[in-house]
Write an enzyme that holds these catalytic residues in place. Structure first.
Site, short mmCIF file in Angstrom:
data_model
loop_
_atom_site.label_atom_id
_atom_site.label_comp_id
_atom_site.label_asym_id
_atom_site.label_seq_id
_atom_site.Cartn_x
_atom_site.Cartn_y
_atom_site.Cartn_z
N ASP A 7 -34.50 -14.38 30.82
CA ASP A 7 -34.31 -14.52 32.08
C ASP A 7 -34.63 -13.46 33.04
O ASP A 7 -34.36 -12.38 32.80
CB ASP A 7 -32.74 -14.77 32.11
CG ASP A 7 -32.20 -14.88 33.66
OD1 ASP A 7 -31.06 -14.92 33.65
OD2 ASP A 7 -32.92 -14.69 34.54
N ILE A 8 -35.73 -13.85 33.94
CA ILE A 8 -36.43 -12.69 34.61
C ILE A 8 -35.55 -11.81 35.41
O ILE A 8 -35.62 -10.64 35.59
CB ILE A 8 -37.40 -13.29 35.53
CG1 ILE A 8 -38.54 -12.34 35.95
CG2 ILE A 8 -36.87 -13.98 36.71
CD1 ILE A 8 -39.72 -12.87 36.57
N ASN A 47 -40.09 -21.00 47.87
CA ASN A 47 -40.75 -21.94 48.87
C ASN A 47 -41.17 -21.42 50.00
O ASN A 47 -40.57 -20.28 50.18
CB ASN A 47 -39.74 -23.40 49.00
CG ASN A 47 -38.62 -22.80 49.62
OD1 ASN A 47 -38.37 -22.49 50.82
ND2 ASN A 47 -37.56 -23.17 48.86
N ASP A 71 -35.94 -19.43 41.54
CA ASP A 71 -35.61 -18.82 42.98
C ASP A 71 -34.10 -19.06 43.07
O ASP A 71 -33.55 -17.82 43.58
CB ASP A 71 -36.31 -19.83 43.94
CG ASP A 71 -36.28 -19.46 45.48
OD1 ASP A 71 -36.49 -20.19 46.35
OD2 ASP A 71 -36.00 -18.14 45.74
N GLY A 121 -42.54 -25.53 37.35
CA GLY A 121 -41.31 -26.22 37.19
C GLY A 121 -41.30 -27.22 38.10
O GLY A 121 -42.37 -28.23 38.04
N GLY A 136 -34.09 -23.57 40.26
CA GLY A 136 -35.08 -22.85 39.46
C GLY A 136 -35.02 -21.23 39.41
O GLY A 136 -33.95 -20.85 39.48
N1 APR Z 1 -36.36 -16.40 34.71
C1 APR Z 1 -37.53 -16.98 34.21
N2 APR Z 1 -38.13 -18.03 34.51
C2 APR Z 1 -37.40 -18.87 35.04
C3 APR Z 1 -36.03 -18.91 35.32
C4 APR Z 1 -35.56 -17.63 34.96
N3 APR Z 1 -34.20 -17.21 35.33
N4 APR Z 1 -35.56 -19.90 35.81
C5 APR Z 1 -36.57 -20.97 35.77
N5 APR Z 1 -37.77 -20.37 35.32
C6 APR Z 1 -38.91 -20.85 34.85
C7 APR Z 1 -39.13 -22.30 35.03
O1 APR Z 1 -38.68 -22.74 33.52
C8 APR Z 1 -40.41 -22.56 35.31
O2 APR Z 1 -41.21 -22.64 34.04
O3 APR Z 1 -39.73 -20.70 36.16
C9 APR Z 1 -40.70 -21.61 36.04
C10 APR Z 1 -40.95 -22.17 37.74
O4 APR Z 1 -40.12 -23.29 37.77
P1 APR Z 1 -39.45 -23.39 39.40
O5 APR Z 1 -38.50 -22.22 39.37
O6 APR Z 1 -39.02 -24.52 39.49
O7 APR Z 1 -40.55 -22.88 40.27
P2 APR Z 1 -41.93 -23.90 41.02
O8 APR Z 1 -42.24 -24.87 40.03
O9 APR Z 1 -42.77 -22.81 41.54
O10 APR Z 1 -41.15 -24.69 42.23
C11 APR Z 1 -40.72 -24.00 43.49
O11 APR Z 1 -38.34 -24.85 43.09
O12 APR Z 1 -36.61 -23.55 43.39
C12 APR Z 1 -37.36 -24.27 43.98
O13 APR Z 1 -37.28 -22.97 46.16
C13 APR Z 1 -38.16 -23.15 44.93
O14 APR Z 1 -39.00 -25.05 46.20
C14 APR Z 1 -39.31 -24.01 45.40
C15 APR Z 1 -39.63 -24.66 44.07
#
Ligand code: APR
Length: 181
Positions: free
Chosen positions: A9-10, A23, A33, A124, A31
């Site tokens: 978890d980052i 976003n 974010d 994601g 996700g």
């Molecule tokens: N730590 C590390 N990586 C994570 C974590 C975490 N805690 N949570 C999710 N991820 C990974 C997901 O598994 C995926 O591989 O981050 C990657 C990016 O996924 P998303 O968070 O869905 O981001 P993205 O595809 O860039 O979409 C961005 O999603 O959450 C919204 O506000 C955000 O609108 C924006 C969109």
């Protein structure tokens, strides 16, 4: 100088900066974010809301990056970047994803960040195919680190083994040396 691939978890990483896959509003979401905003606490959204709007509702255009404090996170800074939504690859997605990584590193250097972790931006909700995104990330990060020599420590932080494996395959394909974390 090294690039590491880890699976965690980052929000738990005690390093100089973690990158957020945000976003364009920068006001949070799901996700990674959502995880970062939850862990950083409400002052993160306040700091993002205080950033100037590039146009109504847009504080960070796709491909660009913005930096804030990390507040309650163990990381000092959050570098927010907005990845492209995948539409099949014909709308400049690779160039925008490259820009995300390049602009995040440029901001990191401006703030003397020496250790930075990237999530799998756009892989994601935004639907970017993992192997294609992994190739963009590895080639951009390797090229930038070779060219600029900092940050010394670049971490690719996967939330699941599938993404970690995609990065490892890309590193092998592109002959990018990966340090064992
Ligand atoms: N730590 C590390 N990586 C994570 C974590 C975490 N805690 N949570 C999710 N991820 C990974 C997901 O598994 C995926 O591989 O981050 C990657 C990016 O996924 P998303 O968070 O869905 O981001 P993205 O595809 O860039 O979409 C961005 O999603 O959450 C919204 O506000 C955000 O609108 C924006 C969109």
């Amino acid at each position: 100088m090294s690039i590491e691939i880890i699976q965690t978890d980052i929000t738990t990483l005690r390093i100089d900066a973690i990158v957020n896959a945000a976003n364009e509003s920068l006001l949070g979401g799901g996700g990674v974010d959502g995880a970062i905003h939850r862990a950083a606490g409400p002052r993160l959204q306040e700091a993002c809301r205080a950033l100037p709007e590039f146009r109504p509702g847009v504080r960070c255009p796709t491909g660009e990056a913005r930096i804030t404090d990390g507040f309650e996170l163990p990381a000092r800074f959050v570098i927010h970047t907005v990845g492209p939504v995948w539409h099949g690859g014909g709308r400049g997605e690779p160039a925008l994803l490259t820009a995300c990584h390049r602009n995040a590193l440029a901001l990191a250097r401006e703030h003397e960040v020496d250790s930075i972790a990237f999530p799998a931006i756009s892989c994601g909700v935004y639907g970017y195919p993992r192997d294609a995104a992994a190739g963009v990330a590895l080639s951009t990060l390797a090229e930038e680190q070779h060219r600029m020599h900092t940050p010394h420590r670049i971490i690719l932080c996967a939330f699941d083994s599938g993404m970690a494996e995609a990065w490892r395959r890309a590193a092998e394909r592109l002959h990018v040396a990966i340090a064992e974390g």
